[in-house]
Motif scaffolding. Sequence first.
Motif, PDB file in Angstrom:
ATOM      1  N   LEU A  17       1.108  -1.333  -0.042  1.00  0.00           N
ATOM      2  CA  LEU A  17      -0.035   0.094   0.370  1.00  0.00           C
ATOM      3  C   LEU A  17       0.652   1.294   0.213  1.00  0.00           C
ATOM      4  O   LEU A  17       0.308   2.647  -0.486  1.00  0.00           O
ATOM      5  CB  LEU A  17      -1.114   0.428   1.032  1.00  0.00           C
ATOM      6  N   ASP A  18       1.295   0.963   0.738  1.00  0.00           N
ATOM      7  CA  ASP A  18       2.924   2.480   0.543  1.00  0.00           C
ATOM      8  C   ASP A  18       3.112   2.429  -1.346  1.00  0.00           C
ATOM      9  O   ASP A  18       3.474   3.587  -1.850  1.00  0.00           O
ATOM     10  CB  ASP A  18       4.703   1.747   1.328  1.00  0.00           C
ATOM     11  N   GLU A  19       3.441   1.157  -1.954  1.00  0.00           N
ATOM     12  CA  GLU A  19       3.766   1.620  -3.075  1.00  0.00           C
ATOM     13  C   GLU A  19       2.737   2.271  -3.498  1.00  0.00           C
ATOM     14  O   GLU A  19       2.393   2.823  -4.821  1.00  0.00           O
ATOM     15  CB  GLU A  19       4.291   0.414  -3.964  1.00  0.00           C
ATOM     16  N   CYS A  20       1.577   1.539  -3.406  1.00  0.00           N
ATOM     17  CA  CYS A  20      -0.099   1.956  -4.347  1.00  0.00           C
ATOM     18  C   CYS A  20      -0.312   3.095  -4.421  1.00  0.00           C
ATOM     19  O   CYS A  20      -0.373   3.911  -5.155  1.00  0.00           O
ATOM     20  CB  CYS A  20      -0.824   0.652  -3.853  1.00  0.00           C
ATOM     21  N   ARG A  21      -0.216   3.947  -2.955  1.00  0.00           N
ATOM     22  CA  ARG A  21       0.079   5.563  -2.795  1.00  0.00           C
ATOM     23  C   ARG A  21       0.073   6.595  -3.639  1.00  0.00           C
ATOM     24  O   ARG A  21      -0.021   7.054  -3.425  1.00  0.00           O
ATOM     25  CB  ARG A  21       0.120   5.849  -1.354  1.00  0.00           C
ATOM     26  N   ARG A  22       1.503   5.929  -4.280  1.00  0.00           N
ATOM     27  CA  ARG A  22       2.587   6.562  -5.230  1.00  0.00           C
ATOM     28  C   ARG A  22       2.107   6.468  -6.540  1.00  0.00           C
ATOM     29  O   ARG A  22       2.601   6.980  -7.358  1.00  0.00           O
ATOM     30  CB  ARG A  22       3.987   6.463  -5.341  1.00  0.00           C
ATOM     31  N   LEU A  23       1.180   5.983  -7.204  1.00  0.00           N
ATOM     32  CA  LEU A  23       0.857   5.395  -8.645  1.00  0.00           C
ATOM     33  C   LEU A  23      -0.538   6.501  -8.765  1.00  0.00           C
ATOM     34  O   LEU A  23      -1.025   6.148  -7.737  1.00  0.00           O
ATOM     35  CB  LEU A  23       0.463   4.100  -8.042  1.00  0.00           C
ATOM     36  N   PRO A  24      -0.229   6.487  -9.853  1.00  0.00           N
ATOM     37  CA  PRO A  24      -1.927   8.068 -10.558  1.00  0.00           C
ATOM     38  C   PRO A  24      -3.168   7.079 -10.745  1.00  0.00           C
ATOM     39  O   PRO A  24      -3.862   7.541 -10.372  1.00  0.00           O
ATOM     40  CB  PRO A  24      -1.024   8.571 -10.868  1.00  0.00           C
ATOM     41  N   ASP A  25      -2.471   5.672 -11.011  1.00  0.00           N
ATOM     42  CA  ASP A  25      -3.930   5.715 -11.898  1.00  0.00           C
ATOM     43  C   ASP A  25      -4.744   3.862 -11.413  1.00  0.00           C
ATOM     44  O   ASP A  25      -3.402   3.470 -11.035  1.00  0.00           O
ATOM     45  CB  ASP A  25      -2.978   5.731 -13.459  1.00  0.00           C
ATOM     46  N   HIS A  26      -5.347   3.964 -12.015  1.00  0.00           N
ATOM     47  CA  HIS A  26      -5.883   2.547 -11.523  1.00  0.00           C
ATOM     48  C   HIS A  26      -5.154   1.333 -12.470  1.00  0.00           C
ATOM     49  O   HIS A  26      -5.076   0.160 -11.398  1.00  0.00           O
ATOM     50  CB  HIS A  26      -7.250   2.367 -12.413  1.00  0.00           C
ATOM     51  N   PRO A  27      -5.030   1.152 -13.990  1.00  0.00           N
ATOM     52  CA  PRO A  27      -4.263  -0.026 -14.145  1.00  0.00           C
ATOM     53  C   PRO A  27      -2.663  -0.227 -13.163  1.00  0.00           C
ATOM     54  O   PRO A  27      -3.056  -2.226 -12.521  1.00  0.00           O
ATOM     55  CB  PRO A  27      -3.601   0.192 -15.204  1.00  0.00           C
ATOM     56  N   PRO A  28      -2.089   0.357 -12.987  1.00  0.00           N
ATOM     57  CA  PRO A  28      -0.620  -0.076 -12.492  1.00  0.00           C
ATOM     58  C   PRO A  28      -1.242  -0.645 -10.754  1.00  0.00           C
ATOM     59  O   PRO A  28      -0.142  -1.255  -9.929  1.00  0.00           O
ATOM     60  CB  PRO A  28       0.098   1.283 -12.350  1.00  0.00           C
ATOM     61  N   VAL A  29      -1.519   0.251 -10.216  1.00  0.00           N
ATOM     62  CA  VAL A  29      -2.171  -0.084  -8.628  1.00  0.00           C
ATOM     63  C   VAL A  29      -3.181  -1.048  -8.729  1.00  0.00           C
ATOM     64  O   VAL A  29      -2.859  -1.795  -7.796  1.00  0.00           O
ATOM     65  CB  VAL A  29      -3.315   1.023  -8.176  1.00  0.00           C
ATOM     66  N   ARG A  30      -4.396  -1.469 -10.049  1.00  0.00           N
ATOM     67  CA  ARG A  30      -4.608  -2.270  -9.509  1.00  0.00           C
ATOM     68  C   ARG A  30      -3.801  -4.100 -10.165  1.00  0.00           C
ATOM     69  O   ARG A  30      -3.625  -5.319  -9.575  1.00  0.00           O
ATOM     70  CB  ARG A  30      -5.761  -2.799 -11.720  1.00  0.00           C
ATOM     71  N   ALA A  31      -2.559  -3.657 -11.403  1.00  0.00           N
ATOM     72  CA  ALA A  31      -1.999  -4.804 -11.101  1.00  0.00           C
ATOM     73  C   ALA A  31      -1.303  -5.069  -9.522  1.00  0.00           C
ATOM     74  O   ALA A  31      -1.135  -6.948  -9.619  1.00  0.00           O
ATOM     75  CB  ALA A  31      -0.489  -4.573 -12.421  1.00  0.00           C
ATOM     76  N   LEU A  32      -0.760  -4.308  -9.757  1.00  0.00           N
ATOM     77  CA  LEU A  32      -0.234  -4.231  -7.626  1.00  0.00           C
ATOM     78  C   LEU A  32      -0.064  -5.060  -7.477  1.00  0.00           C
ATOM     79  O   LEU A  32      -0.248  -6.672  -6.443  1.00  0.00           O
ATOM     80  CB  LEU A  32       0.458  -3.081  -7.970  1.00  0.00           C
ATOM     81  N   LEU A  33      -2.235  -5.209  -6.877  1.00  0.00           N
ATOM     82  CA  LEU A  33      -2.837  -5.325  -5.857  1.00  0.00           C
ATOM     83  C   LEU A  33      -3.325  -7.031  -6.124  1.00  0.00           C
ATOM     84  O   LEU A  33      -3.220  -7.739  -5.200  1.00  0.00           O
ATOM     85  CB  LEU A  33      -4.208  -4.281  -5.286  1.00  0.00           C
ATOM     86  N   ALA A  34      -3.180  -6.942  -7.107  1.00  0.00           N
ATOM     87  CA  ALA A  34      -3.794  -8.459  -7.597  1.00  0.00           C
ATOM     88  C   ALA A  34      -3.028  -9.281  -7.602  1.00  0.00           C
ATOM     89  O   ALA A  34      -2.956 -10.600  -7.173  1.00  0.00           O
ATOM     90  CB  ALA A  34      -4.671  -7.881  -8.809  1.00  0.00           C
ATOM     91  N   GLU A  35      -1.719  -8.537  -8.397  1.00  0.00           N
ATOM     92  CA  GLU A  35      -0.351  -9.398  -7.936  1.00  0.00           C
ATOM     93  C   GLU A  35       0.563 -10.262  -6.265  1.00  0.00           C
ATOM     94  O   GLU A  35       0.361 -10.706  -6.292  1.00  0.00           O
ATOM     95  CB  GLU A  35       1.181  -9.188  -8.135  1.00  0.00           C
ATOM     96  N   ALA A  36      -0.341  -9.249  -5.587  1.00  0.00           N
ATOM     97  CA  ALA A  36      -0.042  -8.637  -3.857  1.00  0.00           C
ATOM     98  C   ALA A  36      -0.780 -10.137  -3.740  1.00  0.00           C
ATOM     99  O   ALA A  36       0.009 -11.390  -2.150  1.00  0.00           O
ATOM    100  CB  ALA A  36       0.086  -8.050  -2.999  1.00  0.00           C
ATOM    101  N   VAL A  37      -2.393 -10.287  -4.356  1.00  0.00           N
ATOM    102  CA  VAL A  37      -3.390 -11.643  -3.546  1.00  0.00           C
ATOM    103  C   VAL A  37      -2.595 -12.299  -4.167  1.00  0.00           C
ATOM    104  O   VAL A  37      -2.784 -13.455  -3.213  1.00  0.00           O
ATOM    105  CB  VAL A  37      -4.441 -10.877  -4.021  1.00  0.00           C
ATOM    106  N   GLN A  38      -2.632 -12.503  -5.276  1.00  0.00           N
ATOM    107  CA  GLN A  38      -2.509 -13.850  -5.951  1.00  0.00           C
ATOM    108  C   GLN A  38      -0.956 -14.731  -5.836  1.00  0.00           C
ATOM    109  O   GLN A  38      -0.469 -15.878  -5.314  1.00  0.00           O
ATOM    110  CB  GLN A  38      -1.644 -14.276  -7.530  1.00  0.00           C
ATOM    111  N   GLN A  39       0.514 -13.586  -5.909  1.00  0.00           N
ATOM    112  CA  GLN A  39       1.652 -14.689  -5.025  1.00  0.00           C
ATOM    113  C   GLN A  39       2.043 -14.269  -3.774  1.00  0.00           C
ATOM    114  O   GLN A  39       2.142 -14.772  -3.296  1.00  0.00           O
ATOM    115  CB  GLN A  39       2.610 -13.218  -6.155  1.00  0.00           C
ATOM    116  N   LEU A  40       1.838 -13.889  -2.962  1.00  0.00           N
ATOM    117  CA  LEU A  40       1.771 -13.342  -1.772  1.00  0.00           C
ATOM    118  C   LEU A  40       0.951 -14.080  -1.141  1.00  0.00           C
ATOM    119  O   LEU A  40       1.295 -13.895   0.379  1.00  0.00           O
ATOM    120  CB  LEU A  40       2.632 -11.616  -1.061  1.00  0.00           C
ATOM    121  N   GLY A  41      -0.126 -14.067  -1.539  1.00  0.00           N
ATOM    122  CA  GLY A  41      -1.624 -14.811  -0.756  1.00  0.00           C
ATOM    123  C   GLY A  41      -2.230 -13.731   0.378  1.00  0.00           C
ATOM    124  O   GLY A  41      -2.602 -13.880   1.666  1.00  0.00           O
ATOM    125  N   LEU A  42      -1.753 -12.781  -0.008  1.00  0.00           N
ATOM    126  CA  LEU A  42      -2.718 -11.299   1.020  1.00  0.00           C
ATOM    127  C   LEU A  42      -3.763 -11.396   1.124  1.00  0.00           C
ATOM    128  O   LEU A  42      -4.098 -11.683   0.039  1.00  0.00           O
ATOM    129  CB  LEU A  42      -2.218 -10.019   0.884  1.00  0.00           C
TER     130      LEU A  42
END
Length: 310
Positions: free
Chosen positions: A134-159
């Motif tokens: 979320l520290d990284e997401c707060r620095r991203l301005p647009d939906h696509p990179p935030v969506r990609a990062l959060l989805a990867e975090a859920v899938q790969q880190l099991g969050l």
Amino acid sequence: MLFAASRRGVITVPQLEALGVPQETSYRRCLPGRPWQRLLPGVVLLRTGEPTRRQLLEGALLYCGADAIITGLESCRRQGLKREVRTDEPVHLLLPAHLKTMSCDYVLVERTTRMPVPVHRDGLPLAPAPRAVLDECRRLPDHPPVRALLAEAVQQLGLDPAELSTELETGSRRGTAVPRAVLREIARGARSAAEGVAMALWRRTGLPEPVWNFEVHDEHGRYIATPDAWCDEVAFAWEIDSYEFHFGQPGYAATLARNNRYAAAGIALVQTVPSRLRSEPRAVVADLVSAYRAAAARPRPPVKLAGRQE
């Protein structure tokens, strides 16, 4: 002796002075053509050439002091996120709010009243994954990179999306509007960046809202698949199939087997690669509408959505 006292070749000028190297000598050795180089104010690398990523991290931690914690993408990657860090990616550090150290060069300093308890990987203090993401997401301005990062975090880190939402609500409100919206998508069932886009695209079809990521069984209770989107009233499935996952071995064989189960059960299926969601949205909408209408025109096969009553 100097290298042994350093952190992978990185050391501070005061440390060098304590080892008998005067400040003037340290700075002189960092001049062009000399054997050392300056990484940050008061921080020296005991060799020339391109520093490694680990040496940049060590330099950032020495510059910011013992209370510093690595957050953002660097922390996520070192906890299992399969994403490369760009060579120009800053080192994002958290510091207690009362400290006055400022961002400098490749170091991004964020002072906070909510210092997390660090986890340690390979000797590095890291912000826990939910905070780092979320520290990284707060620095991203647009939906696509935030969506990609959060989805990867859920899938790969099991969050857990609920854990991410709690962390988001607990912390600073700055920069949270986009990740808040994306987490609502994920809570509704999106488990990939493409699915989040697909949810928005489906709403343009005017078709009944599907359910996302629910198991479908045949009339005997045997598992068929877990489609990305499912319209139960007409037994219609939509799969967002990325080349990377579904069309590599063994993913390709698994996709074929899944499609054969759909066909054997009489389920109508549309497959879409993620790139078409953005490059050809009107064509995708047309595909979905046509397939749904065809499914509605034929007798519904006796398949069941898991968890739904007859």
